[in-house]
Design a protein around this motif. Structure first.
Motif, PDB file in Angstrom:
ATOM      1  N   THR A  50       0.836  -1.198   0.000  1.00 32.93           N
ATOM      2  CA  THR A  50       0.000   0.000   0.000  1.00 32.93           C
ATOM      3  C   THR A  50       0.873   1.250   0.000  1.00 32.93           C
ATOM      4  O   THR A  50       0.585   2.231  -0.703  1.00 32.93           O
ATOM      5  N   GLU A  51       1.942   1.220   0.775  1.00 30.46           N
ATOM      6  CA  GLU A  51       2.838   2.373   0.844  1.00 30.46           C
ATOM      7  C   GLU A  51       3.507   2.663  -0.494  1.00 30.46           C
ATOM      8  O   GLU A  51       3.911   3.795  -0.762  1.00 30.46           O
ATOM      9  N   GLN A  52       3.616   1.654  -1.348  1.00 31.77           N
ATOM     10  CA  GLN A  52       4.246   1.840  -2.655  1.00 31.77           C
ATOM     11  C   GLN A  52       3.298   2.406  -3.704  1.00 31.77           C
ATOM     12  O   GLN A  52       3.747   2.794  -4.785  1.00 31.77           O
ATOM     13  N   LEU A  53       2.013   2.460  -3.416  1.00 28.60           N
ATOM     14  CA  LEU A  53       1.042   2.830  -4.441  1.00 28.60           C
ATOM     15  C   LEU A  53       1.356   4.181  -5.077  1.00 28.60           C
ATOM     16  O   LEU A  53       1.256   4.343  -6.292  1.00 28.60           O
ATOM     17  N   LEU A  54       1.718   5.175  -4.282  1.00 25.76           N
ATOM     18  CA  LEU A  54       1.948   6.524  -4.809  1.00 25.76           C
ATOM     19  C   LEU A  54       3.232   7.145  -4.288  1.00 25.76           C
ATOM     20  O   LEU A  54       3.390   8.357  -4.323  1.00 25.76           O
ATOM     21  N   GLU A  55       4.183   6.321  -3.840  1.00 25.26           N
ATOM     22  CA  GLU A  55       5.365   6.908  -3.215  1.00 25.26           C
ATOM     23  C   GLU A  55       6.522   7.133  -4.180  1.00 25.26           C
ATOM     24  O   GLU A  55       7.457   7.855  -3.862  1.00 25.26           O
ATOM     25  N   ARG A  56       6.488   6.549  -5.367  1.00 21.70           N
ATOM     26  CA  ARG A  56       7.689   6.548  -6.206  1.00 21.70           C
ATOM     27  C   ARG A  56       7.624   7.512  -7.381  1.00 21.70           C
ATOM     28  O   ARG A  56       8.654   7.927  -7.902  1.00 21.70           O
ATOM     29  N   GLY A  57       6.446   7.869  -7.835  1.00 18.77           N
ATOM     30  CA  GLY A  57       6.335   8.644  -9.057  1.00 18.77           C
ATOM     31  C   GLY A  57       6.711  10.103  -8.880  1.00 18.77           C
ATOM     32  O   GLY A  57       6.204  10.787  -7.992  1.00 18.77           O
ATOM     33  N   GLU A  85      -7.287  18.299  -2.975  1.00 15.98           N
ATOM     34  CA  GLU A  85      -5.885  17.897  -2.807  1.00 15.98           C
ATOM     35  C   GLU A  85      -5.721  16.438  -3.218  1.00 15.98           C
ATOM     36  O   GLU A  85      -5.788  15.532  -2.383  1.00 15.98           O
ATOM     37  N   PRO A  86      -5.498  16.183  -4.497  1.00 18.55           N
ATOM     38  CA  PRO A  86      -5.316  14.804  -4.969  1.00 18.55           C
ATOM     39  C   PRO A  86      -4.067  14.173  -4.351  1.00 18.55           C
ATOM     40  O   PRO A  86      -3.158  14.874  -3.873  1.00 18.55           O
ATOM     41  N   PRO A  87      -3.976  12.851  -4.371  1.00 18.51           N
ATOM     42  CA  PRO A  87      -2.881  12.165  -3.667  1.00 18.51           C
ATOM     43  C   PRO A  87      -1.565  12.127  -4.433  1.00 18.51           C
ATOM     44  O   PRO A  87      -0.597  11.540  -3.944  1.00 18.51           O
ATOM     45  N   TYR A  88      -1.480  12.736  -5.609  1.00 13.98           N
ATOM     46  CA  TYR A  88      -0.296  12.564  -6.448  1.00 13.98           C
ATOM     47  C   TYR A  88       0.850  13.501  -6.056  1.00 13.98           C
ATOM     48  O   TYR A  88       2.025  13.112  -6.116  1.00 13.98           O
ATOM     49  N   HIS A  89       0.559  14.743  -5.726  1.00 14.98           N
ATOM     50  CA  HIS A  89       1.579  15.705  -5.303  1.00 14.98           C
ATOM     51  C   HIS A  89       2.708  15.827  -6.334  1.00 14.98           C
ATOM     52  O   HIS A  89       3.899  15.910  -5.978  1.00 14.98           O
ATOM     53  N   ALA A  90       2.330  15.821  -7.596  1.00 14.34           N
ATOM     54  CA  ALA A  90       3.283  15.848  -8.704  1.00 14.34           C
ATOM     55  C   ALA A  90       2.498  16.149  -9.977  1.00 14.34           C
ATOM     56  O   ALA A  90       1.264  16.086  -9.985  1.00 14.34           O
ATOM     57  N   PRO A  91       3.181  16.459 -11.091  1.00 12.32           N
ATOM     58  CA  PRO A  91       2.473  16.639 -12.354  1.00 12.32           C
ATOM     59  C   PRO A  91       1.807  15.341 -12.818  1.00 12.32           C
ATOM     60  O   PRO A  91       2.394  14.263 -12.721  1.00 12.32           O
TER      61      PRO A  91
END
Length: 205
Positions: A50-57, A85-91
């Motif tokens: 779960t922690e990997q879902l959005l941590e790397r991009g 505030e979407p969970p991506y925090h990136a483009p």
């Protein structure tokens, strides 16, 4: 060159979402069941996945159907499923046939709407992260298939849930030329996680 990854949940019969996506059914009919492993109280075995879902991009590419239920020309001020505030925090580069101005959200997420195809979106995302960065193909199924078909994907994590949907958005379609080599496996009562290295199968194999 940027590393390109994807992390997708899938039913036993190969669907990442159910049929008939709508405002009331963001993941299609029955599709939410595929994602129960990372929603609510987590099994300890699912926590690291779960922690990997959005941590790397450092940047993301997604299809328009993942961004929202609207089809055809844009209507109203749809801003995605995730609130302000979407969970991506990136483009995030969204594939679409209909142009739209970039949409800047709280928390560092900006949605850019790309009308000239997957390769253009991937290049823009890769330019953002640089050669040592990571581009995450966020979904949905059609966008991941394009990444696989183009040979762009380096790593694919699939979370296979014990759910049969019967129909919906197919994960792999007819991608017979794609070679998936498992390099890590984990499991819980809710899903089986498999990390694959992705490569093209040699001609004639």
């Amino acid at each position: 060159m940027a590393t390109v990854i994807s992390h997708m949940s899938m039913s036993l019969d190969g669907f990442v979402a159910g049929p008939d996506q709508s405002l009331e059914q963001p993941l299609g009919v029955g599709g939410i069941a595929v994602h129960r492993w990372h929603l609510g109280e987590l099994d300890p075995a699912d926590v690291p996945w779960t922690e990997q879902l959005l941590e790397r991009g450092g940047a993301y590419v997604m299809g328009r159907n993942m961004f929202g239920p609207i089809r055809g020309p844009w209507q109203g001020d749809w801003r995605g499923w995730w609130g302000e505030e979407p969970p991506y925090h990136a483009p995030v580069f969204v594939l679409t046939h209909h142009a739209r101005e970039p949409l800047e959200m709280a928390g560092g997420t900006t949605f850019f709407f790309v009308t000239d195809g997957f390769e253009s979106a991937l290049k823009q995302a890769s330019d953002v992260v640089g050669q040592d960065g990571v581009v995450d193909i966020a979904g949905g199924a059609s966008t991941v298939r394009q990444a696989l078909d183009s040979g762009a994907l380096d790593e694919l994590i699939v979370d296979i849930s014990p759910v049969v949907l019967g129909r919906g958005e197919s994960m792999f379609g007819d991608l017979a030329h794609v070679e998936l080599t498992p390099i890590e496996v984990g499991h819980s009562p809710y899903t089986t996680h498999i990390r694959y290295r992705v490569s093209a199968r040699p001609a004639g194999a």
